[in-house]
Write a protein that holds these residues in place. Structure first.
Motif, PDB file in Angstrom:
ATOM      1  N   TYR A 136      77.337   8.232 -16.688  1.00 33.79           N
ATOM      2  CA  TYR A 136      77.133   7.550 -15.497  1.00 33.79           C
ATOM      3  C   TYR A 136      76.801   6.162 -15.439  1.00 33.79           C
ATOM      4  O   TYR A 136      77.898   5.353 -15.166  1.00 33.79           O
ATOM      5  CB  TYR A 136      76.539   7.919 -14.396  1.00 33.79           C
ATOM      6  N   VAL A 137      76.321   5.698 -16.631  1.00 28.57           N
ATOM      7  CA  VAL A 137      75.969   4.314 -16.638  1.00 28.57           C
ATOM      8  C   VAL A 137      77.174   3.631 -17.564  1.00 28.57           C
ATOM      9  O   VAL A 137      78.167   2.729 -16.728  1.00 28.57           O
ATOM     10  CB  VAL A 137      74.586   4.073 -17.858  1.00 28.57           C
ATOM     11  N   LEU A 138      78.151   4.079 -17.761  1.00 29.53           N
ATOM     12  CA  LEU A 138      78.850   4.170 -19.171  1.00 29.53           C
ATOM     13  C   LEU A 138      79.921   3.601 -18.234  1.00 29.53           C
ATOM     14  O   LEU A 138      81.347   2.814 -18.115  1.00 29.53           O
ATOM     15  CB  LEU A 138      79.586   4.671 -20.374  1.00 29.53           C
ATOM     16  N   LEU A 139      80.416   4.967 -17.147  1.00 25.14           N
ATOM     17  CA  LEU A 139      81.097   4.624 -16.024  1.00 25.14           C
ATOM     18  C   LEU A 139      81.238   3.298 -14.982  1.00 25.14           C
ATOM     19  O   LEU A 139      82.275   3.248 -14.577  1.00 25.14           O
ATOM     20  CB  LEU A 139      81.415   5.735 -15.060  1.00 25.14           C
ATOM     21  N   HIS A 140      80.073   3.511 -14.470  1.00 29.64           N
ATOM     22  CA  HIS A 140      79.562   2.172 -13.961  1.00 29.64           C
ATOM     23  C   HIS A 140      80.024   0.352 -14.274  1.00 29.64           C
ATOM     24  O   HIS A 140      80.682   0.364 -13.740  1.00 29.64           O
ATOM     25  CB  HIS A 140      78.032   2.070 -13.569  1.00 29.64           C
ATOM     26  N   GLU A 141      80.103   0.728 -15.655  1.00 25.90           N
ATOM     27  CA  GLU A 141      80.211  -0.636 -16.549  1.00 25.90           C
ATOM     28  C   GLU A 141      81.897  -0.302 -16.439  1.00 25.90           C
ATOM     29  O   GLU A 141      82.220  -2.119 -16.611  1.00 25.90           O
ATOM     30  CB  GLU A 141      79.109  -0.959 -17.633  1.00 25.90           C
ATOM     31  N   LYS A 142      82.725   0.112 -16.420  1.00 27.25           N
ATOM     32  CA  LYS A 142      83.847   0.471 -17.025  1.00 27.25           C
ATOM     33  C   LYS A 142      84.709  -0.204 -15.493  1.00 27.25           C
ATOM     34  O   LYS A 142      85.320  -0.547 -15.562  1.00 27.25           O
ATOM     35  CB  LYS A 142      84.050   1.563 -17.581  1.00 27.25           C
ATOM     36  N   THR A 143      83.631   0.494 -14.831  1.00 29.74           N
ATOM     37  CA  THR A 143      84.380   0.393 -13.489  1.00 29.74           C
ATOM     38  C   THR A 143      84.401  -1.797 -12.949  1.00 29.74           C
ATOM     39  O   THR A 143      85.006  -2.155 -12.396  1.00 29.74           O
ATOM     40  CB  THR A 143      83.808   0.986 -12.237  1.00 29.74           C
ATOM     41  N   HIS A 144      83.127  -2.099 -13.897  1.00 27.77           N
ATOM     42  CA  HIS A 144      82.844  -3.722 -13.717  1.00 27.77           C
ATOM     43  C   HIS A 144      84.031  -4.003 -14.035  1.00 27.77           C
ATOM     44  O   HIS A 144      84.700  -5.283 -13.633  1.00 27.77           O
ATOM     45  CB  HIS A 144      82.231  -3.625 -14.164  1.00 27.77           C
ATOM     46  N   ILE A 145      84.538  -3.497 -15.460  1.00 26.07           N
ATOM     47  CA  ILE A 145      85.793  -3.808 -15.967  1.00 26.07           C
ATOM     48  C   ILE A 145      86.575  -3.941 -15.457  1.00 26.07           C
ATOM     49  O   ILE A 145      87.835  -5.251 -14.961  1.00 26.07           O
ATOM     50  CB  ILE A 145      86.281  -3.464 -17.289  1.00 26.07           C
ATOM     51  N   LYS A 146      87.171  -2.790 -15.034  1.00 24.98           N
ATOM     52  CA  LYS A 146      88.487  -2.811 -13.763  1.00 24.98           C
ATOM     53  C   LYS A 146      88.468  -3.531 -12.940  1.00 24.98           C
ATOM     54  O   LYS A 146      89.998  -4.343 -12.532  1.00 24.98           O
ATOM     55  CB  LYS A 146      88.533  -1.253 -13.568  1.00 24.98           C
ATOM     56  N   CYS A 172      75.003 -16.325   0.177  1.00 27.92           N
ATOM     57  CA  CYS A 172      75.817 -15.658   0.199  1.00 27.92           C
ATOM     58  C   CYS A 172      75.671 -15.287  -1.845  1.00 27.92           C
ATOM     59  O   CYS A 172      76.410 -14.108  -1.840  1.00 27.92           O
ATOM     60  CB  CYS A 172      77.020 -16.439   0.086  1.00 27.92           C
ATOM     61  N   TRP A 173      74.724 -16.501  -2.383  1.00 30.86           N
ATOM     62  CA  TRP A 173      75.375 -15.532  -3.789  1.00 30.86           C
ATOM     63  C   TRP A 173      74.132 -13.900  -3.720  1.00 30.86           C
ATOM     64  O   TRP A 173      74.933 -13.180  -4.808  1.00 30.86           O
ATOM     65  CB  TRP A 173      74.575 -16.407  -5.212  1.00 30.86           C
ATOM     66  N   GLY A 174      72.841 -13.817  -3.105  1.00 26.80           N
ATOM     67  CA  GLY A 174      73.027 -12.952  -3.652  1.00 26.80           C
ATOM     68  C   GLY A 174      72.655 -11.463  -2.938  1.00 26.80           C
ATOM     69  O   GLY A 174      73.491 -10.621  -3.078  1.00 26.80           O
ATOM     70  N   LEU A 175      73.988 -12.260  -1.825  1.00 29.74           N
ATOM     71  CA  LEU A 175      74.750 -10.813  -0.929  1.00 29.74           C
ATOM     72  C   LEU A 175      75.508 -10.419  -2.234  1.00 29.74           C
ATOM     73  O   LEU A 175      76.631  -9.343  -1.972  1.00 29.74           O
ATOM     74  CB  LEU A 175      75.513 -11.376   0.132  1.00 29.74           C
ATOM     75  N   PHE A 176      76.500 -11.611  -2.855  1.00 29.50           N
ATOM     76  CA  PHE A 176      77.831 -10.856  -3.949  1.00 29.50           C
ATOM     77  C   PHE A 176      77.097 -10.139  -4.847  1.00 29.50           C
ATOM     78  O   PHE A 176      78.300  -9.237  -5.090  1.00 29.50           O
ATOM     79  CB  PHE A 176      78.067 -12.407  -3.597  1.00 29.50           C
ATOM     80  N   GLY A 177      76.136 -10.239  -5.234  1.00 30.33           N
ATOM     81  CA  GLY A 177      75.851  -9.745  -6.273  1.00 30.33           C
ATOM     82  C   GLY A 177      75.751  -7.843  -5.880  1.00 30.33           C
ATOM     83  O   GLY A 177      76.103  -7.044  -6.112  1.00 30.33           O
ATOM     84  N   LEU A 182      77.502  -2.492  -5.326  1.00 34.82           N
ATOM     85  CA  LEU A 182      77.689  -1.324  -4.659  1.00 34.82           C
ATOM     86  C   LEU A 182      79.019  -0.743  -4.173  1.00 34.82           C
ATOM     87  O   LEU A 182      79.221   0.749  -4.627  1.00 34.82           O
ATOM     88  CB  LEU A 182      77.551  -2.116  -2.941  1.00 34.82           C
ATOM     89  N   ALA A 183      79.538  -1.730  -4.605  1.00 31.93           N
ATOM     90  CA  ALA A 183      81.282  -1.958  -4.675  1.00 31.93           C
ATOM     91  C   ALA A 183      81.856  -0.994  -6.279  1.00 31.93           C
ATOM     92  O   ALA A 183      82.500   0.228  -5.635  1.00 31.93           O
ATOM     93  CB  ALA A 183      81.999  -2.398  -4.483  1.00 31.93           C
ATOM     94  N   CYS A 184      81.438  -0.567  -7.035  1.00 28.92           N
ATOM     95  CA  CYS A 184      81.358  -0.313  -8.306  1.00 28.92           C
ATOM     96  C   CYS A 184      80.808   0.835  -7.812  1.00 28.92           C
ATOM     97  O   CYS A 184      81.558   1.815  -8.756  1.00 28.92           O
ATOM     98  CB  CYS A 184      81.080  -1.041  -9.282  1.00 28.92           C
ATOM     99  N   ASP A 185      79.399   1.409  -7.613  1.00 30.27           N
ATOM    100  CA  ASP A 185      78.913   2.365  -7.268  1.00 30.27           C
ATOM    101  C   ASP A 185      79.653   3.003  -7.017  1.00 30.27           C
ATOM    102  O   ASP A 185      80.529   4.667  -7.232  1.00 30.27           O
ATOM    103  CB  ASP A 185      77.918   2.089  -6.798  1.00 30.27           C
ATOM    104  N   GLU A 186      80.742   2.703  -5.815  1.00 32.61           N
ATOM    105  CA  GLU A 186      81.589   3.840  -4.838  1.00 32.61           C
ATOM    106  C   GLU A 186      82.762   3.889  -5.377  1.00 32.61           C
ATOM    107  O   GLU A 186      83.616   4.713  -4.842  1.00 32.61           O
ATOM    108  CB  GLU A 186      81.793   2.702  -3.799  1.00 32.61           C
TER     109      GLU A 186
END
Length: 199
Positions: A136-146, A172-177, A182-186
């Motif tokens: 699941y951790v690897l899937l999360h990071e691969k979604t960041h790449i996508k 805004c920088w804190g909220l952006f991170g 959250l979008a990557c988790d979803e």
């Protein structure tokens, strides 16, 4: 017998002539003082001719200096982290992953690091007992790449450096991170079954 008496009368004339020919005559003093006054007046006129910076120009200079310092700090921080990761990393064999995956003890949590050659870095706690990466951790990071999140995060950092004086931009920088994570988790959990999501 009267000829020697005429000699004293010639002495005052000789003295006056000698005083007129002396190098320190009084006629040179006014010329020197006038030249000094002219030089001082020229210096004062030159100093007054130079324009003083306006308040707007001072603000521009402060903004430029702050942006340059922020960019230099960001660059130095990323170069230092890159050097630490290169010294302490072990590559893992992960078939099907589009970028290299490394095990490192430098970081406390998994992350995607790098711009032109990004790589996934996993801490020991993100690995299983057999040394394989957590799925699941690897899937999360691969979604960041996508999602190209490493590029978007760099652009957001550049905006932060340009608007370093604005507290709203820091918020805004804190909220952006947070929104990125959250979008990557979803997105990463959308392909999982309900049982896998519970895990």
């Amino acid at each position: 017998a009267q000829t020697p008496a005429a000699e004293p009368a010639a002495q005052p004339a000789a003295a006056s002539a000698a005083s007129d020919k002396s190098p320190g005559s009084q006629t040179d003093a006014p010329d020197t003082m006038q030249a000094q006054q002219t030089q001082q007046a020229a210096k004062q006129n030159a100093a007054q001719a130079q324009p003083h910076p306006s308040i707007l120009q001072i603000c521009y200079m402060l903004w430029g200096a702050g942006s340059a310092l922020a960019l230099a700090f960001l660059l130095a921080q990323n170069l230092a982290l890159s050097a630490r990761l290169r010294k302490d990393r072990v590559r893992l064999d992960v078939p099907g992953c589009p970028v290299p995956v490394y095990r490192t003890e430098v970081l406390r949590s998994a992350c995607l690091f790098g711009l032109f050659r990004p790589a996934i870095y996993l801490p020991p706690q993100a690995l299983g007992e057999d040394g394989a990466p957590n799925r699941y951790v690897l899937l999360h990071e691969k979604t960041h790449i996508k999602h190209c999140d490493h590029v978007w995060k760099l652009l957001a950092l550049l905006c932060l450096c340009l608007h370093w004086f604005d507290p709203v931009v820091w918020l805004c920088w804190g909220l952006f991170g947070r929104d990125l994570e959250l979008a990557c988790d979803e997105a990463s959990t959308a392909s999982l079954s309900p049982a896998e999501r519970c895990d």
